[in-house]
Design a protein around this motif. Structure first.
Motif, PDB file in Angstrom:
ATOM      1  N   VAL A  55       0.456  -1.911  -0.162  1.00  0.00           N
ATOM      2  CA  VAL A  55       0.169  -0.123   0.101  1.00  0.00           C
ATOM      3  C   VAL A  55       1.109   1.095  -0.039  1.00  0.00           C
ATOM      4  N   LYS A  58       2.782   1.438  -3.429  1.00  0.00           N
ATOM      5  CA  LYS A  58       1.853   2.009  -4.439  1.00  0.00           C
ATOM      6  C   LYS A  58       1.463   3.528  -4.412  1.00  0.00           C
ATOM      7  N   GLN A  59       1.534   4.573  -3.054  1.00  0.00           N
ATOM      8  CA  GLN A  59       1.354   5.044  -2.838  1.00  0.00           C
ATOM      9  C   GLN A  59       2.264   6.528  -3.489  1.00  0.00           C
ATOM     10  N   GLU A  62       2.864   7.022  -7.342  1.00  0.00           N
ATOM     11  CA  GLU A  62       1.565   7.054  -8.103  1.00  0.00           C
ATOM     12  C   GLU A  62       1.988   8.404  -7.619  1.00  0.00           C
ATOM     13  N   SER A  63       2.257   9.095  -6.684  1.00  0.00           N
ATOM     14  CA  SER A  63       3.169   9.883  -6.134  1.00  0.00           C
ATOM     15  C   SER A  63       4.093  11.165  -7.201  1.00  0.00           C
TER      16      SER A  63
END
Length: 307
Positions: A55, A58-59, A62-63
């Motif tokens: 998690v 992924k963050q 994506e950021s």
């Protein structure tokens, strides 16, 4: 117009090889500079450098508007005592690759990839690039390494859909021409592909274009490096191990070294090879201030010669 090839980078271009190295730059810096330089994808790097929680990973990706193209298993592949840890790590890497943004593009064998690299030992590392001095594995050790690679590849490919690719590497026991030929013969394409690396081929005394041609039908993924010829000749003369040579600047931005990238481009066009390319420039992390400039220059150079 869409560029003809999808090109990523890797944390080793910021000096990230050993997650325990106290001089490593923060991972946020690596992701920020990779995106600033124009990349949209990056490799995972050594396990434990980027966040291991899927998690959080992924963050983070994506950021920074990045995806992952590959993870790496870099270990003593013939080890019996450490094999259970390699299995555990293979599961961890591949499970994360299933749960994060993964690169997508036209490719004969699409990502993600598990790049499998033998680390060798200290004696073999000191003989990097020196085929006549480098000991070869005894038969029993070679067969154990092959069996280990096949099982790690099975886990990645059959349990997770992550394509395993074997990466010949300077200082490891899969480096020179006889070893590349043997591993390609012993492990069929149905089980694992190859990730050939222009810089490691050069370092092993092999012509990158000739060897890319020889194994074109086995190459699922490519690594691009460039080699400073003078630094390389000094490393061989002084019998430096590979990582000492990297710290001394043997790897340089693409287009400034001795690898003929226009010839590589012509070959890939002739073969109609479609796949991912990741640029790497191993360096000492204490020299990280030059990373952004170098990874930017390498990408611009590749695009300028048709990649």
């Amino acid at each position: 117009m869409k560029p003809p090839y999808s090109i990523a980078n890797a944390p080793c271009s910021w000096g990230v090889d050993d997650p325990k190295n106290p001089f490593l730059p923060p991972w946020n810096k690596v992701l920020t500079e990779a995106r600033e330089a124009g990349y949209r994808s990056i490799e995972l790097g050594p396990w434990g450098y980027l966040p291991t929680d899927p998690v959080a990973l992924k963050q983070a990706l994506e950021s920074h508007q990045l995806s992952l193209v590959a993870g790496t298993l870099f270990d003593d592949l013939m080890s019996e005592a450490n094999f259970s840890k390699m299995v555990e790590l293979t599961h961890a890497i591949c499970a994360n690759l299933q749960k994060v943004p993964v690169s997508s593009a036209d490719s004969d064998v699409p990502p993600p990839y598990l790049v499998i690299i033998d680390f060798g030992d200290a004696e073999r590392a000191r003989c990097a690039g020196q085929s006549d001095r480098a000991k070869r594995l005894p038969e029993a050790d070679w067969q154990r390494m092959v069996a280990n690679i096949r099982e790690l590849s099975r886990i990645a490919w059959q349990e997770y859909g992550v394509r395993p690719v074997i990466h010949p590497h300077a200082g490891g026991f899969i480096e020179f021409g006889d070893e590349i030929d043997r591993i390609a013969s012993d492990i069929p394409a149905a089980e694992a592909g190859l990730c050939l690396d222009t810089g490691h081929l050069y370092y092993a005394g092999l012509d990158p274009v000739s060897w890319l041609r020889k194994y074109a039908d086995r190459i699922d993924y490519l690594h691009f490096k460039d080699v400073n010829k003078a630094a390389f000749e000094t490393a061989i003369k002084q019998q430096q191990d590979f990582f000492s040579a990297c710290a001394a600047g043997v790897m340089c931005p693409l287009g400034s070294g001795d690898v003929d990238y226009p010839a590589v481009r012509a070959l890939l066009a002739e073969l109609d090879w479609q796949g991912w390319i990741t640029i790497e420039q191993e360096r000492d992390p204490r020299d990280v201030a030059g990373s952004l400039k170098d990874v930017t220059a390498s990408l611009h150079y590749l695009r300028s010669v048709g990649f």
